[in-house]
Design an enzyme around this catalytic site. Structure first.
Site, mmCIF file in Angstrom:
data_model
loop_
_atom_site.group_PDB
_atom_site.id
_atom_site.type_symbol
_atom_site.label_atom_id
_atom_site.label_comp_id
_atom_site.label_asym_id
_atom_site.label_seq_id
_atom_site.Cartn_x
_atom_site.Cartn_y
_atom_site.Cartn_z
ATOM 1 N N GLU A 194 1.869 -0.059 -4.881
ATOM 2 C CA GLU A 194 0.945 0.950 -5.383
ATOM 3 C C GLU A 194 1.741 2.207 -5.741
ATOM 4 O OE1 GLU A 194 -3.249 2.953 -3.895
ATOM 5 O OE2 GLU A 194 -1.727 2.450 -2.421
ATOM 6 N N ASP A 249 0.837 -1.192 0.000
ATOM 7 C CA ASP A 249 0.000 0.000 0.000
ATOM 8 C C ASP A 249 0.878 1.250 0.000
ATOM 9 O OD1 ASP A 249 -2.670 1.135 0.199
ATOM 10 O OD2 ASP A 249 -2.118 1.749 2.242
#
Length: 582
Positions: free
Chosen positions: A299, A270
């Site tokens: 990400e 993330d």
């Protein structure tokens, strides 16, 4: 391919440095961005075999939000009564939860605490469905957390009780591996939930080890700690602390090590850009040490170069925006192809092949909302499946679910739409998945842009000429019928190509191709398996179904039959160096 072979390729090419530090497979970086065209034929064959063997390339990813994927059984809900106490709320599967207001005691918004009851056993029950779309199952966070989205981890080492147990995880993992699939987990390591025992100990005891794992002090205002995006429920981790690094990724019993040892195949990180490239590189190396061949992707909304080098690949929102811009006309098709080609030159083909192509997810509007016109939606998804990288399907996109922002884009899976004969999106997506699984060039082939006035035109190629795919994508509102040059020496006169999606055919004349491309659509042209004279002309060209057994790739593929690397006197060293590699 082994390390010695990789080193030999680097020594022979010398045209550009190796950009990707991936330790367990051929990484590219030689000559034009890791493309095989500049290599001798036998080297091309070896590179393509290495890509075939790497599960991180050539896959399709299916993303699941566990709470919203499969409706729970009544018996399962009965076990979760204690878990689903206020302020958490349980909702019917067909109920829409509107955005809520912040609850002053918990600091959470009400829709963050709105549960539907999905769990790991539910995901397990739908693996036949998942496997029809994906080779990799990517689960959004499954570790203990207070919210429904679970990006506010409270314990990295426990499965959230609302989702099940470690035994449920093991059963799911085993079932995936039995099907030849991989499992990628969501790692949230930039921040942690304020209900985490790490954070609670840090706030309670100023002399505790955990105190060094956070940013705490009066300089952070009324909260007294650095909160991610200022929201209050997520405390940022001070990854600079060496002991925290050990706990999250370095030690054998770290978070990363524990779940890889438990059977996960990789991590999706993330907000990877906020972790920073130095720590991403460290985490990747640690993951590879814990499990040989494991995957670390992150990400990344920025330009992928260097980020894809720090990890094995990225979730390429950049590629998603290139596709969106071409589809909507904000970027011409020609310029879209140029951007893709440029990134390959700046990084490597291998980095792009390991990256995930993201058009939508839990933070982005669903495709039906972005493209109400189904022709545009099908066009966008078609491009997602033919550009380099692993297409990532957010659950429900394949059936045309709608939803703008959170929580609407995180609605429960609409299973009643699955398999409906009039669901164009479902049949189209299934066709694309099958097309990509069948055509090796679309999975692991190189990308070369073709010259065109108005089309996004390119080829995907491997070491075999009969696997070459020509993509002609028309982003305009009118039909385009250009003659496009196919600069591939081994595509011979009158060879027939067929559009995978429609069955329409055309023939090559003088290394050019012409076929009408309807507006907002793409032609995916593959070589037709013809016998007789049209096939027989390939008998002395490597990689065709009519190729003679005596034909060797080293004398058929590549720039020339002879050596490509010479010393100052013009003498060839290729054969000597190749012999050393053997």
């Amino acid at each position: 391919l082994g390390t010695a072979w990789d080193s030999g390729v680097m020594a022979m090419a010398k045209a550009r440095p190796l950009n990707n530090s991936h330790e367990h497979a051929t990484t590219g970086g030689w000559q034009i961005g890791g493309l095989i065209d500049g290599l001798r034929g036998d080297m091309q064959v070896k590179v393509m075999k290495s890509r075939d063997a790497d599960w991180q390339m050539g896959s399709t990813v299916y993303q699941v939000f566990v709470d919203r994927f499969v409706p729970p059984k009544e018996s399962q809900l009965e076990k979760k009564k204690a878990y689903l106490q206020l302020p958490r709320t349980l909702h019917a599967w067909n109920e829409t939860v509107p955005p809520g207001e912040q609850e002053p005691t918990t600091k959470y918004y009400s829709h963050e605490l709105a549960f539907y009851g999905g769990d790991l056993q539910g995901v397990l029950s739908k693996l036949d469905y998942v496997s029809s779309f994906g080779d990799i199952l990517y689960l959004q966070p499954i570790f203990e957390a207070y919210s429904v989205h679970k990006y506010d981890t409270t314990d990295y080492f426990k499965i959230d009780p609302g989702y099940g147990t470690l035994e449920d995880f093991t059963e799911l993992k085993d079932a995936l591996h039995k099907r030849g699939m991989q499992l990628v987990l969501d790692g949230v390591f930039n921040h942690i939930g304020i209900r985490s025992h790490w954070f609670e100990e840090a706030m309670r005891n100023a002399s505790s080890e955990q105190r060094n794992w956070f940013f705490i002090g009066p300089e952070y205002g009324s909260l007294g700690y650095k909160a991610w995006q200022g929201g209050g429920t997520l405390a940022e981790l001070r990854l600079e602390d060496v002991e925290l690094q050990k706990r999250i990724w370095n030690d054998t019993d770290s978070v990363v090590g524990t779940w890889l040892h438990n059977g996960a195949d990789g991590w999706r990180l993330d907000v990877a850009t906020e972790i920073g490239r130095e720590y991403l590189e460290d985490l990747k190396k640690a993951a590879h040490h814990h499990q040989y061949g494991s995957l670390v992707v992150g990400e990344v909304s920025a330009y992928p170069r260097w980020w894809s080098e720090a990890m094995d690949g990225v979730l390429s929102f950049w590629m998603g925006w290139i596709i969106k811009s071409v589809v909507t006309g904000e970027m011409g098709g020609v310029f879209g192809g140029m951007q893709i080609q440029e990134l390959i030159y700046k990084s490597s083909m291998e980095q792009m092949l390991r990256s995930w192509v993201v058009l939508s997810n839990h933070d982005l509007p669903r495709l039906t909302t972005v493209y109400p016109d189904i022709a545009l939606r099908k066009f966008a998804v078609t491009l997602q499946f033919v550009v380099p990288g692993n297409p990532c399907i957010y659950y429900g996109e394949e059936i045309g679910m709608e939803g703008a922002t959170d929580p609407y884009n995180r609605a429960p899976m609409e299973w009643e739409k699955v398999g409906q004969p009039d669901n164009e999106m479902y049949t189209h997506t299934i066709s694309l998945v099958r097309m990509r699984r069948y055509h090796r060039a679309l999975r692991v082939g190189d990308f070369f842009q073709l010259m065109s006035f108005g089309l996004l035109a390119f080829i995907r190629r491997t070491d075999r000429i009969d696997e070459l795919v020509v993509v002609l994508a028309n982003p305009t509102a009118t039909e385009v019928n250009e003659r496009v040059n196919i600069p591939v020496e081994d595509i011979l006169e009158f060879t027939q190509f067929r559009d995978v999606l429609t069955g329409d055919t055309c023939r090559v004349h003088g290394a050019t191709m012409q076929i009408a491309v309807p507006p907002h659509s793409a032609r995916i042209m593959t070589m037709v398996h013809e016998l007789g004279p049209n096939g027989d002309q390939y008998k002395r060209i490597w990689g065709h179904w009519e190729t003679f057994d005596t034909v060797r790739p080293s004398f058929s593929l590549g720039n020339s039959i002879h050596a490509t690397i010479k010393d100052s006197r013009g003498a060839s060293h290729y054969d000597d160096e190749l012999q050393e590699l053997r």
